[in-house]
Write a protein that holds these residues in place. Structure first.
Motif: not given
Ligand SMILES: Cc1ncc(C[n+]2csc(CCOP(=O)(O)OP(=O)(O)O)c2C)c(N)n1
Ligand code: SF4
Lengths: 308, 425
Positions: B191-195, B208-213
């Motif tokens: 998962x990659x940051x969207x900001x 939401x999946x409890x994973x940090x980007x």
């Protein structure tokens, strides 16, 4: 190794501009170092050098182990990787090989880099991987409360050597050189300008550059061995410099006392050794790495100076 | 279709899953993985590093992973022990990586060239502190290939270390394998940051999946990674509620794996004698099921491909109709404890355990299962807690544990009568 020492007079002073403050991670403040700790001086000097070179540290990664020394990377606004005790060079090796374009700086302590991580140090030097390793040597384990380190001199008092240290100590710079480091320097928290000078050269050097910095743990090494406070300990690093000697004579705390309590060793400082050979990235054929050819032509403003 | 070794299939799977960094230290019986990676990686623009030891191997893997590379290391017993500190580090700092452990006999230097399933508990509990491990257990060369690919998918999408555990036999045997290019979904992605980068970026704020980007180092996001307990900014903290929440999130985060890895169920529909086994013994047990069926025993096999976290729900379902459960394991009873925990009925359990370096053969499984079956449906009267149900006897060549069918022991009573049987006879 020659007993070279950089003449303080030849050192270009790193201007204190306040620019280094930009590179601090302010949200992490206040910092955890004790008053008088030498590590903070080196953090400041390092940021001064970097602030002259970079507007931001987007392409600089700091990797550190565990110890007070290693904790300083947390205060730098860069990608900072606080790894496990003794292993920062292994993480840094993977990072650098995966991302050769990044400037990778490893911060370690004498316990971190020479005791538990000694194996990684000699192998990083052997491979001549293109990164800079700064080892803050305070002759003790500060973080864990003042136990003996592999750099604690014979006879010195620590919490695990209440009768005085009975083990010989390492010369970190000699070790790194023998293992294959192509740039070896020693500096002191007493003279951050010398550190700044060799740190800049180390960043320019292509290959494994190693700087041992004599730092001070006022809280444990200083107190246990009655070396006085932060200022006294800084002065004690500068023995045999005539101007300092005169002053030290008036400071009994750093003289050997009657029961043969040791004073700290006097070691050559400045650039001690440099050579050029292919880096790990070059021998592996990794694209995007720097070429060690520039070492042959590179200008070093400080050379091996007068004998101590 | 190619005829290759399990260890080679592991390397092929890694490459197929996009692995571009490998660091390792030679050790039997896993060395062929490093050797294959040394051959394959340069062809794929990747980096192979022979490290100075196993701590350095996994350290380098984690550094490379933060740089953005899919990265793996492989080792066996003693090396797996050395890696434990960095496995815990990868878990807490949430750095994706794949760690392969080709199990040999232990403890210590043990049996470098003989198989075991002795590292199963270590894969979950080897590192200090509370940790929810993810460990996959292939039992064929094809499955080594497929599950290595899946291991990358899980590690990358969940930001967690994933262990692939197999034994020396699976590592060294040769079988025909389809080296299919994986479905892009199965190889997962970080998962990659969207900001955009900036001061407000918090590297440990979970989605939401409890994973940090996770952004790569050196791409404009400046952040701190530490093995100290940390807050969402990645900064060290000793705030007990933040730490408790972090540990809870990390544990919950990986539970989704139990829905993503399918166990093998073989002739389970009407089985009253359920064999639970994984890895190489999962295969000898499967062959035994066929023979047992031909002898009129309603045997079935439940073979987990995921050892950690335990698929409690699926296992419970598999055991629901069982009158006897035979756990077959090449150790002195490790995963059997998990089966015991889930079954919650000692009377059902008749483990067949063997440590010492020999594979549990199909014949041994058949003999054991027949003895167990003979006692059915009276199994309920033989209430044998797992811990007491194993008697250790010296075989001709190796130590072996056998659970005799006529074992009688009464829970809570002083009377215990465990019949001894010499293994290997
Ligand atoms: C595997 C492991 N062993 C021991 C420790 C405890 N420990 C933390 S820091 C440290 C010594 C640090 O000494 P040094 O590197 O000299 O740094 P200083 O604090 O003196 O700057 C030790 C032994 C640890 N964190 N991990
Ligand atoms: S304990 Fe020693 S090394 Fe650590 S911060 Fe204090 S003075 Fe510095």
């Amino acid at each position: 190794m020659s007993t070279a020492i950089t003449d303080a007079a030849t050192v270009t002073r790193v201007p204190v501009t306040g620019k280094e403050k930009r590179l601090l991670r302010h949200a992490m403040m206040p910092h955890m170092l004790c008053p008088g700790c030498g590590h903070g001086i080196i953090l400041d000097a390092m940021l001064s050098v970097l602030s002259e070179r970079y507007d931001n540290l987007d392409n600089v990664a700091f990797v550190a182990g565990i110890g007070c020394s290693s904790r300083i990377i947390g205060y730098i606004d860069a990608c900072t990787l606080h790894t496990t005790h003794g292993r920062p060079l292994s993480f840094a090796t993977g990072l650098k090989l995966a991302r050769p374009e990044l400037t990778v700086i490893v911060i370690t302590g004498d316990g971190d880099g020479l005791s538990i991580g000694g194996n990684h140090l000699i192998h990083a030097a052997r491979r001549n991987i293109d990164l800079t390793c700064v080892l803050l040597n305070n002759e003790i384990y500060g973080m864990t409360g003042g136990q003996a380190a592999p750099t604690t001199v014979l006879g010195a008092y620590t919490t695990t050597t209440p009768q005085g240290n009975t083990q010989h100590s390492f010369d970190a710079a000699e070790l790194a050189k023998a293992a294959g480091a192509t740039f070896v320097a020693r500096a002191q928290s007493y003279r951050p300008q010398v550190f700044g000078e060799v740190f800049g050269q180390a960043l320019d050097h292509v290959g494994f550059s190693f700087i041992e910095v004599m730092s001070d743990c006022t809280e444990y090494f200083g107190r246990t061995n009655r070396f006085g406070g932060g200022a006294d300990m800084l002065m004690s690093q500068a023995r045999y410099e005539p101007s300092i000697d005169a002053d030290l004579a008036r400071r009994p705390t750093v003289e050997p006392i009657a029961d043969a309590q040791p004073v700290r060793p006097v070691l050559p400082t400045g650039l001690l050794y440099r050579s050029s050979r292919l880096t790990l990235e070059e021998t592996m054929g990794i694209k995007g790495a720097r070429s060690s050819e520039v070492n042959e032509t590179g200008q070093y403003s400080t050379d091996q100076g007068r004998d101590a | 279709m190619r005829l290759i070794q399990g260890n080679e299939a592991c390397a092929e799977g890694a490459i197929a899953a996009g692995c571009r960094f490998f660091a390792g230290y030679p050790i039997s019986p896993s060395s062929e993985i490093a050797e294959a990676m040394a051959r394959l990686l340069p062809k794929h623009g990747g980096v192979f590093l022979q490290a100075e030891d196993e701590m350095a191997s996994l350290g380098a893997v984690l550094g490379a992973s933060l740089g953005g590379a899919r990265a793996m290391t492989a080792t066996s017993g003693p090396g797996f022990s050395l890696m434990q500190e960095h496995i815990g580090y990868a878990y807490l700092a949430e750095i994706p990586c794949v760690v392969v452990d080709v199990m040999r006999g232990g403890p210590s230097t043990g049996l470098p060239t003989l198989p075991s399933q002795g590292d199963v508990m270590q894969a979950q509990w080897g590192s200090h502190g509370d940790r929810a491990a993810v460990a996959l257990a292939p039992s064929s060369v094809q499955e080594v290939y497929d599950l290595t690919i899946q291991a990358f998918g899980l590690a990358e999408s969940l930001r967690t270390p994933v262990t692939v555990l197999f034994d020396e036999v699976v590592g060294h045997m040769r079988e025909g394998v389809e080296l299919n290019s994986p479905d892009p979904r199965s190889i997962g992605s970080r998962p990659r940051p969207t900001q955009p980068p900036g001061a407000s970026f918090e590297p440990y704020r979970a989605n939401e999946a409890l994973v940090a980007p996770l952004p790569d180092f050196g791409r404009g996001y400046r952040f701190h990674v530490t093995g100290l307990m940390h807050d969402e900014r990645g900064f060290p903290t000793t705030d007990t509620s933040i730490v408790a929440a972090l540990l809870e999130r990390l544990e919950k985060k990986v539970q989704v794996v139990t829905e993503l890895v399918e166990p093998e169920s073989y002739l389970m529909d009407d089985a009253n004698l359920v064999i639970v086994s994984y890895g190489i013994t999962g295969r000898t047990a499967k062959a035994a099921v066929d023979v047992l069926r031909s002898k009129g025993v309603k045997a079935g096999l439940w073979r987990p491909r995921l050892l950690w976290p335990v698929q409690d729900g699926l296992l419970k379902e598999a055991l629901a109709k069982a009158e006897a459960v035979v756990v077959v394991e090449m150790n002195r009873g490790q995963w059997a404890r998990e089966v015991e925990r889930v079954a919650h009925n000692d009377a059902l359990l008749h483990p067949l355990l063997k440590a010492g370096g020999a594979v549990i053969t199909t014949e041994e499984v058949i003999d054991h299962a027949l003895e167990v079956a003979d006692g059915l449906p009276a199994a309920a009267s033989r209430r044998v807690p797992l811990a007491e149900a194993v008697s250790w006897t010296e075989g001709k060549n190796q130590a072996r544990m056998v659970v005799p069918a006529s074992t009688t022991a009464k829970i809570g009573a002083t009377e215990v009568d465990i019949e001894k049987k010499v293994g290997g006879e």
